[in-house]
Design an enzyme around this catalytic site. Structure first.
Site, short mmCIF file in Angstrom:
data_model
loop_
_atom_site.label_atom_id
_atom_site.label_comp_id
_atom_site.label_asym_id
_atom_site.label_seq_id
_atom_site.Cartn_x
_atom_site.Cartn_y
_atom_site.Cartn_z
N THR A 92 0.84 -1.20 0.00
CA THR A 92 0.00 0.00 0.00
C THR A 92 0.87 1.25 0.00
OG1 THR A 92 -1.50 -1.29 1.40
CG2 THR A 92 -1.96 1.07 1.20
N TRP A 93 1.90 1.21 0.81
CA TRP A 93 2.85 2.34 0.91
C TRP A 93 3.58 2.52 -0.42
CZ3 TRP A 93 7.34 2.34 5.05
CH2 TRP A 93 7.85 3.65 5.20
N HIS A 152 0.74 -9.94 -6.73
CA HIS A 152 1.34 -10.78 -5.68
C HIS A 152 1.86 -12.08 -6.31
CE1 HIS A 152 0.24 -8.14 -2.51
NE2 HIS A 152 -1.02 -8.47 -2.42
N SER A 183 1.21 -9.57 10.22
CA SER A 183 0.36 -8.63 9.49
C SER A 183 -0.74 -9.38 8.73
CB SER A 183 1.23 -7.82 8.52
OG SER A 183 0.46 -6.81 7.91
N TYR A 237 10.96 -3.30 3.37
CA TYR A 237 10.10 -2.41 4.16
C TYR A 237 10.88 -1.71 5.28
CZ TYR A 237 6.04 -1.32 7.23
OH TYR A 237 5.11 -0.71 8.04
N LYS A 304 -0.35 -1.03 12.11
CA LYS A 304 0.65 -0.43 13.01
C LYS A 304 1.71 0.34 12.25
CE LYS A 304 0.93 -2.79 17.38
NZ LYS A 304 1.75 -3.64 18.25
P1 PAP Z 1 -1.54 -5.78 1.08
O1 PAP Z 1 -0.65 -6.91 0.66
O2 PAP Z 1 -2.88 -6.23 1.59
O3 PAP Z 1 -1.63 -4.69 0.06
P2 PAP Z 1 0.49 -4.30 2.42
O4 PAP Z 1 0.20 -2.90 2.13
O5 PAP Z 1 1.54 -5.00 1.60
O6 PAP Z 1 -0.85 -5.14 2.39
O7 PAP Z 1 0.95 -4.44 3.92
C1 PAP Z 1 0.26 -3.86 4.97
C2 PAP Z 1 1.30 -3.43 5.98
O8 PAP Z 1 1.92 -2.21 5.56
C3 PAP Z 1 0.66 -3.16 7.31
O9 PAP Z 1 1.63 -3.53 8.29
P3 PAP Z 1 1.26 -3.93 9.78
O10 PAP Z 1 0.14 -4.92 9.71
O11 PAP Z 1 2.53 -4.54 10.33
O12 PAP Z 1 0.90 -2.68 10.46
C4 PAP Z 1 0.44 -1.66 7.24
O13 PAP Z 1 0.28 -1.05 8.50
C5 PAP Z 1 1.72 -1.22 6.56
N1 PAP Z 1 1.59 0.09 5.91
C6 PAP Z 1 0.60 0.52 5.08
N2 PAP Z 1 0.83 1.78 4.69
C7 PAP Z 1 1.97 2.18 5.27
C8 PAP Z 1 2.72 3.39 5.27
N3 PAP Z 1 2.32 4.45 4.57
N4 PAP Z 1 3.87 3.44 5.99
C9 PAP Z 1 4.27 2.38 6.71
N5 PAP Z 1 3.61 1.19 6.76
C10 PAP Z 1 2.47 1.09 6.05
#
Ligand code: PAP
Length: 338
Positions: A92-93, A152, A183, A237, A304
């Site tokens: 997403t980031w 993916h 996650s 990441y 998080k």
């Molecule tokens: P997806 O495969 O469903 O698209 P993806 O975006 O790859 O998910 O991963 C989600 C993780 O990225 C989450 O991590 P967590 O569960 O450990 O918290 C999410 O919080 C984190 N994430 C999403 N956006 C950002 C961002 N802008 N900066 C840092 N971490 C982020």
């Protein structure tokens, strides 16, 4: 809230995918029926809604899209960019950052009309196999070049048109594998509330993850990057968390759109980092409410946003077991997760 601006005829990509879909529900076509028989004949692992295909356990709902991509994905001239990951690694980031970098000519990252302020990053950059499974393949074809898309799919499963076509660049992101599990568990529990972390852990140790065995996923793209660093950029990441500005510059260089000294002086890199930061995206109205695709609320993509959450979810035995498997599987690759 800024008003939506539809992509103009003759627009240069990337443009937000949701703006291209617009209200074209009637134009949706689905490859599902075509592949339904094949998918339902594959061995299944219902707990995680997986099917076994081409030696990998994969999310069942993505299979029609994967089959369609493997059969007929066509690069759109030169310039397609595919963001790849095993899932739950910061896709997403990365989508937000890559969109902001590539679209900075059309949308200033400091503008209050930037599409990322009104759309979830997944609505800006289509998840190919998901979107195609949902019947949006025609709309992906319509996106103006350069197209920005995500997958993916494991590297070994990519069609030649993505894996080998020199004009199609791939940006990969992964993270510490134990954090991927944590996650993924939190995410998957939204649709399977009774799923325990133990169940996800055991399945993952057995190579059953949402996008195939995690180590195979990572090694595939790691080797592809080593073989052709002009074609595949490999990101982690935790590096992005440590120094996002550095990675944004790396991304822009790799995608052939380095920041000019004027842009650097104007603070564009900082603006992009700020726009796409966890705190900013999570706080936006669109990401607090609203549903992207596949029944997951937008908020579920921002949990998080930190490294090391595995420490509070995994027992020492789990850590030892998982680390040993990952180490063995990655042995000799030169890739180590600190
Ligand atoms: P997806 O495969 O469903 O698209 P993806 O975006 O790859 O998910 O991963 C989600 C993780 O990225 C989450 O991590 P967590 O569960 O450990 O918290 C999410 O919080 C984190 N994430 C999403 N956006 C950002 C961002 N802008 N900066 C840092 N971490 C982020």
């Amino acid at each position: 809230m800024a008003a939506p601006s539809k992509p103009q005829h003759g627009a240069i990509g990337p443009v937000p995918f949701k703006d291209v879909i617009g209200d074209a529900m009637a134009q949706r076509s689905s490859p599902e029926e075509e592949y339904a028989g094949v998918v339902s004949s594959l061995p299944s692992y219902p707990k995680l809604r997986l099917r076994h295909y081409q030696g990998m356990w994969l999310m069942e709902y993505t299979l029609p899209g994967i089959m369609a991509i493997q059969r007929s994905f066509v690069p759109r001239r030169h310039g397609d960019v595919v963001l790849a990951s095993p899932g739950k690694c910061g896709t997403t980031w990365l989508k937000a950052l890559a969109f902001a970098v590539l679209a900075r000519g059309a949308y200033s990252p400091a503008s209050d009309r930037h599409p990322l302020l009104r759309l979830n990053p997944h609505d800006c950059v289509p998840f190919m196999e998901g979107a195609i499974s949902e019947g949006w393949g025609g709309k992906i074809d319509e996106l103006p070049s350069p197209r920005l898309m995500s997958t993916h799919m494991q590297h070994a499963a990519l069609p030649k048109s993505i894996a080998d076509e020199p004009g199609c660049k791939v940006v990969y992101i992964c993270r510490e594998p134990k954090d991927i599990l944590v996650s993924a568990w939190h995410f998957f529990r939204i649709i399977e509330p009774d799923l325990s972390f133990q169940e996800v852990f055991e399945a993952a140790c057995d190579g059953k993850f949402l996008t195939g065995a995690i180590w195979d996923h990572i090694i595939g793209y790691w080797n592809a990057c080593k073989a052709n660093p002009e074609k595949v950029l490999f990101l982690v990441y935790e590096d992005l968390l440590r120094d996002p500005a550095n990675i944004v510059r790396k991304l822009a260089d790799f995608l052939g759109q380095p920041f000019s000294s004027t842009e650097e002086e104007a603070g564009l890199v900082t603006d992009i980092v700020r726009l796409c930061s966890f705190e900013n995206l999570k706080s936006l109205e669109v990401n607090k409410m609203g549903e992207a695709s596949f029944a997951f609320p937008n908020a579920s993509y921002f949990r998080k946003g930190k490294a090391g959450d595995w420490k509070i979810h995994m027992t020492p035995e789990m850590v030892e077991c998982f680390d040993t498997i990952v180490k063995e599987k990655m042995h000799g690759s030169g890739l180590v997760f600190a």
